[in-house]
Design an enzyme around this catalytic site. Structure first.
Site, PDB file in Angstrom:
ATOM      1  N   HIS A 290       1.100  -1.321   0.099  1.00  0.00           N
ATOM      2  CA  HIS A 290      -0.094  -0.021  -0.061  1.00  0.00           C
ATOM      3  C   HIS A 290       0.788   1.274  -0.125  1.00  0.00           C
ATOM      4  CE1 HIS A 290      -2.998  -2.954   1.446  1.00  0.00           C
ATOM      5  NE2 HIS A 290      -3.753  -2.342   0.792  1.00  0.00           N
TER       6      HIS A 290
ATOM      7  N   HIS B  59       0.757  -2.817   9.393  1.00  0.00           N
ATOM      8  CA  HIS B  59       1.952  -3.177   9.118  1.00  0.00           C
ATOM      9  C   HIS B  59       3.001  -2.219  10.280  1.00  0.00           C
ATOM     10  CE1 HIS B  59       2.384  -4.604   4.877  1.00  0.00           C
ATOM     11  NE2 HIS B  59       1.127  -3.752   4.647  1.00  0.00           N
TER      12      HIS B  59
ATOM     13  N   ASP C  35       8.241  -1.532   7.731  1.00  0.00           N
ATOM     14  CA  ASP C  35       7.553  -2.039   6.326  1.00  0.00           C
ATOM     15  C   ASP C  35       7.089  -0.725   5.660  1.00  0.00           C
ATOM     16  OD1 ASP C  35       7.606  -4.456   7.602  1.00  0.00           O
ATOM     17  OD2 ASP C  35       5.415  -4.222   7.994  1.00  0.00           O
TER      18      ASP C  35
END
Length: 398
Positions: free
Chosen positions: A237, A280, A284
């Site tokens: 994302h 996350h 990340d």
């Protein structure tokens, strides 16, 4: 007089050079014969004038000579479309996206249970509690940015070059993500996450999961309550939020600052909501932003600086340097930000014949009275229609 014109045909370009002899002005009126020279000098002068006039008329009626020089296609058009190269980049991106879903499906089987391996400590999670609806905001912002970029891309003139750059970066970033996910499997970042049951040796069930991920685009708002775990390092994302903003900013005019700020807010708020939703780890997101932004800037630095491509001391070149040269082989300069309609009318609807003529007035002495009078030169009209110029000339009365 020699004239040259660069003519760009559909397939090849050639340079036509015409060599024409300039017609000298008519001989001036001979002076009155000198009484002391007798008639011999007058007769000699008239003979020379007669032969000079015949020679001038002969040179003026001589047909023009043309020399056709074939030029390479790259020199004729410094920014060729080459949609077939864009198609290759699209297949490259599609393959890596497919491999990402395959890796996620197999990594899901290796994720340890929460009771065995609890979430790792994260500084962001220590200070901010989880917000349940935050990750939905992330995916909505990502969809908006992708929609903005797609609409903007439709109105760009050099769609093919820009699209192949976008496909190559998407494919490369998700290929890197496949590697990082496979080599290191992190536990789930939060106890709220409910992972789908493991299938172990059920190959048919894994195929259906792969197809389900592909159909849903990897978004949790489309794949349903069953969550695939293991795709943490690094955040996909974050890649799409960052990459879409960078492309929007790079290929839009600088004076559209309000548009840039809107997209920047959507991107930053989406990244922050990833952490607010505890979907996350912070590492990340940091690695996802760092890898995406650096690869984007490296690629465009090499693409916009032609001298770096052949420089042996260029430390920006990577293992994908050969792929870069394949995609950017005939791109000879910086791609300008030029917008046009995505669908154009047929040429027969917009073609206008060159029917207008321009008159060039030049003052010069007349033959009879020595007064100034306008001289008519070959009127020329240039009409540009879709990047093609057409000209018409009229005859000149001597």
């Amino acid at each position: 007089m020699a004239a040259s014109e660069l003519i760009n045909d559909d397939d090849t370009a050639h340079l036509e050079i015409s060599e024409e002899m300039e017609t000298p002005p008519p001989p001036s009126r001979n002076p009155a014969p000198d009484d002391r020279g007798g008639g011999r000098g007058d007769q000699k002068t008239r003979g020379v004038g007669k032969h000079g006039l015949i020679r001038s008329l002969h040179q003026g009626l001589r047909p023009a000579r043309y020399v056709k020089i074939t030029l390479p296609e790259g020199r004729a058009n410094p920014l060729p479309s080459e949609w077939w190269r864009t198609g290759v980049a699209f297949v490259y991106a599609l393959f890596n996206l497919f491999m990402t879903t395959v890796i996620i499906t197999f990594i899901h089987e290796r994720v340890p249970d929460k009771s065995v391996s609890p979430p790792l400590p994260d500084k962001f999670f220590d200070y901010l509690d989880r917000v349940p609806w935050a990750f939905t905001v992330t995916e909505v912002n990502g969809l908006l940015l992708c929609a903005f970029w797609f609409i903007q891309w439709l109105f760009l003139k050099h769609k093919s070059i820009i699209a192949r750059r976008c496909f190559f970066l998407i494919g490369t970033l998700y290929m890197y993500r496949c590697v990082t996910m496979y080599v290191t499997t992190l536990p789930v970042p939060g106890r709220h996450m409910v992972c789908a049951p493991k299938l172990y040796n059920d190959s048919t069930g894994k195929v259906w999961r792969i197809l389900r991920l592909i159909s849903g685009g990897g978004l949790s708002i489309t794949t349903g309550p069953h969550l695939m775990c293991g795709d943490f390092l690094y955040s996909g994302h974050t890649v799409m939020l960052t990459l879409s903003y960078l492309f929007i900013k790079e290929y839009s005019p600088r004076h559209m600052w309000y548009y840039h700020w809107l997209c920047w807010l959507l991107s930053v708020s989406g990244v922050v909501c990833i952490l607010l939703g505890h979907e996350h780890y912070s590492i990340d997101v940091v690695i996802g932003y760092f890898v995406t932004s650096r690869i984007f800037w490296w690629y465009h630095t090499m693409a916009n600086t032609h001298a770096l491509r052949e420089d042996p001391h260029n430390y920006l070149s990577n293992w994908w340097n050969c792929v870069f040269h394949f995609l950017e082989r005939n791109v000879q300069g910086v791609v300008p930000v030029v917008f046009c309609w995505p669908v154009s009318l047929p040429p027969s609807c917009t073609r206008t014949p060159c029917e207008h003529y321009s008159m060039v007035q030049r003052e010069g002495p007349s033959e009879e009275e020595g007064e100034s009078r306008p001289l008519q030169s070959p009127p020329t009209t240039v009409l540009t229609n879709g990047g093609v110029s057409c000209c018409r000339h009229s005859s000149v009365d001597q």
